[in-house]
Design an enzyme around this catalytic site. Structure first.
Site, PDB file in Angstrom:
ATOM      1  N   ILE A  43       0.876  -1.182   0.000  1.00  0.00           N
ATOM      2  CA  ILE A  43       0.000   0.000   0.000  1.00  0.00           C
ATOM      3  C   ILE A  43       0.907   1.223   0.000  1.00  0.00           C
ATOM      4  O   ILE A  43       1.547   1.534   1.016  1.00  0.00           O
ATOM      5  CB  ILE A  43      -0.919   0.007   1.251  1.00  0.00           C
ATOM      6  CG1 ILE A  43      -1.694  -1.316   1.363  1.00  0.00           C
ATOM      7  CG2 ILE A  43      -1.875   1.200   1.184  1.00  0.00           C
ATOM      8  CD1 ILE A  43      -2.432  -1.492   2.691  1.00  0.00           C
ATOM      9  N   GLU A  44       1.002   1.870  -1.136  1.00  0.00           N
ATOM     10  CA  GLU A  44       1.931   3.004  -1.267  1.00  0.00           C
ATOM     11  C   GLU A  44       1.271   4.309  -0.830  1.00  0.00           C
ATOM     12  O   GLU A  44       0.066   4.360  -0.551  1.00  0.00           O
ATOM     13  CB  GLU A  44       2.441   3.059  -2.717  1.00  0.00           C
ATOM     14  CG  GLU A  44       3.198   1.779  -3.061  1.00  0.00           C
ATOM     15  CD  GLU A  44       3.828   1.782  -4.440  1.00  0.00           C
ATOM     16  OE1 GLU A  44       3.473   2.633  -5.281  1.00  0.00           O
ATOM     17  OE2 GLU A  44       4.690   0.910  -4.673  1.00  0.00           O
ATOM     18  N   CYS A  53       4.842  -2.574   2.848  1.00  0.00           N
ATOM     19  CA  CYS A  53       4.978  -3.756   1.992  1.00  0.00           C
ATOM     20  C   CYS A  53       3.874  -4.774   2.274  1.00  0.00           C
ATOM     21  O   CYS A  53       3.269  -4.779   3.354  1.00  0.00           O
ATOM     22  CB  CYS A  53       6.318  -4.440   2.249  1.00  0.00           C
ATOM     23  SG  CYS A  53       7.747  -3.480   1.746  1.00  0.00           S
ATOM     24  N   GLU A  55       4.136  -7.963   2.900  1.00  0.00           N
ATOM     25  CA  GLU A  55       4.436  -8.892   4.002  1.00  0.00           C
ATOM     26  C   GLU A  55       4.061  -8.274   5.352  1.00  0.00           C
ATOM     27  O   GLU A  55       3.470  -8.931   6.217  1.00  0.00           O
ATOM     28  CB  GLU A  55       5.930  -9.240   4.031  1.00  0.00           C
ATOM     29  CG  GLU A  55       6.447  -9.924   2.778  1.00  0.00           C
ATOM     30  CD  GLU A  55       6.927  -8.960   1.698  1.00  0.00           C
ATOM     31  OE1 GLU A  55       6.330  -7.867   1.540  1.00  0.00           O
ATOM     32  OE2 GLU A  55       7.901  -9.309   1.011  1.00  0.00           O
ATOM     33  N   CYS A  90      11.931  -7.458   1.463  1.00  0.00           N
ATOM     34  CA  CYS A  90      12.952  -6.425   1.684  1.00  0.00           C
ATOM     35  C   CYS A  90      13.534  -6.563   3.089  1.00  0.00           C
ATOM     36  O   CYS A  90      13.017  -7.307   3.931  1.00  0.00           O
ATOM     37  CB  CYS A  90      12.353  -5.036   1.477  1.00  0.00           C
ATOM     38  SG  CYS A  90      11.357  -4.455   2.863  1.00  0.00           S
TER      39      CYS A  90
HETATM   40  N1  THU Z   1       7.463  -4.271  -1.775  1.00  0.00           N
HETATM   41  C1  THU Z   1       6.753  -5.196  -1.029  1.00  0.00           C
HETATM   42  O1  THU Z   1       5.537  -5.095  -0.894  1.00  0.00           O
HETATM   43  N2  THU Z   1       7.452  -6.198  -0.454  1.00  0.00           N
HETATM   44  C2  THU Z   1       8.800  -6.341  -0.523  1.00  0.00           C
HETATM   45  O2  THU Z   1       9.371  -7.123   0.201  1.00  0.00           O
HETATM   46  C3  THU Z   1       9.545  -5.570  -1.515  1.00  0.00           C
HETATM   47  C4  THU Z   1       8.891  -4.321  -1.971  1.00  0.00           C
HETATM   48  C5  THU Z   1       6.737  -3.148  -2.374  1.00  0.00           C
HETATM   49  C6  THU Z   1       7.065  -1.807  -1.780  1.00  0.00           C
HETATM   50  C7  THU Z   1       6.686  -0.889  -2.896  1.00  0.00           C
HETATM   51  O3  THU Z   1       5.308  -0.612  -2.800  1.00  0.00           O
HETATM   52  C8  THU Z   1       6.942  -1.700  -4.154  1.00  0.00           C
HETATM   53  O4  THU Z   1       7.043  -3.048  -3.743  1.00  0.00           O
HETATM   54  C9  THU Z   1       8.216  -1.302  -4.908  1.00  0.00           C
HETATM   55  O5  THU Z   1       9.290  -1.267  -4.052  1.00  0.00           O
END
Ligand code: THU
Length: 139
Positions: A43-44, A53, A55, A90
């Site tokens: 969710i950005e 993220c 997870e 990440c």
């Molecule tokens: N993102 C995740 O949801 N999980 C991760 O472990 C890596 C990155 C998301 C964050 C962001 O919304 C998009 O991927 C690009 O980085």
């Protein structure tokens, strides 16, 4: 739940991703030890670091429902409209998960493009971790 099914659930969760900035959609499906599944997506936010993220979304949903015992998480991520492309958690998510998982038994399942998967033990992804043990705290 079988891991194949968990991967499909993670891939379904990807569809809820709010990723208007990166156009990189991630879905996660977190399996509890007693068989419940919590999904999450990324969710950005216009204030970029405020985004979360997939997870951590899944873990927050589960922990806030009182869950504390987890066995595995499936992760499906890739550019919007494309097949998943081996998205690993990440560093922040690895640290976040470290708080709640048994590093020698919890499994991280990475979904491939054809929805097959590879399984990793958490300790492979975050060796030499910092956690409750360092603070001499019993969770
Ligand atoms: N993102 C995740 O949801 N999980 C991760 O472990 C890596 C990155 C998301 C964050 C962001 O919304 C998009 O991927 C690009 O980085």
């Amino acid at each position: 739940m079988e891991y194949t099914e968990l991967c499909k659930t993670a891939d379904e969760a990807r569809k809820q991703s709010y990723c208007i900035y990166s156009h990189f959609a991630v879905g996660a499906a977190l399996l509890t030890k007693d068989g419940r599944v919590y999904t999450g997506c990324n969710i950005e936010n216009a204030s970029y670091p405020a985004g979360i993220c997939a997870e951590r979304t899944a873990f927050c949903k589960a922990v806030s429902d009182g869950e504390r015992e987890f066995s595995a998480i499936a992760i499906s991520g890739g550019p919007v409209g494309e097949a998943p492309d081996d998205a690993f958690p990440c560093g922040v998510c690895r640290q976040f998960m470290n708080e709640f998982v048994d590093k020698d038994s919890f499994e991280v399942i990475i979904v491939h493009a054809d929805l097959s998967y590879t399984t990793y033990r958490f300790s492979e992804l975050l060796p030499y971790s910092f956690g409750t043990k360092n603070l001499k705290i019993e969770p």
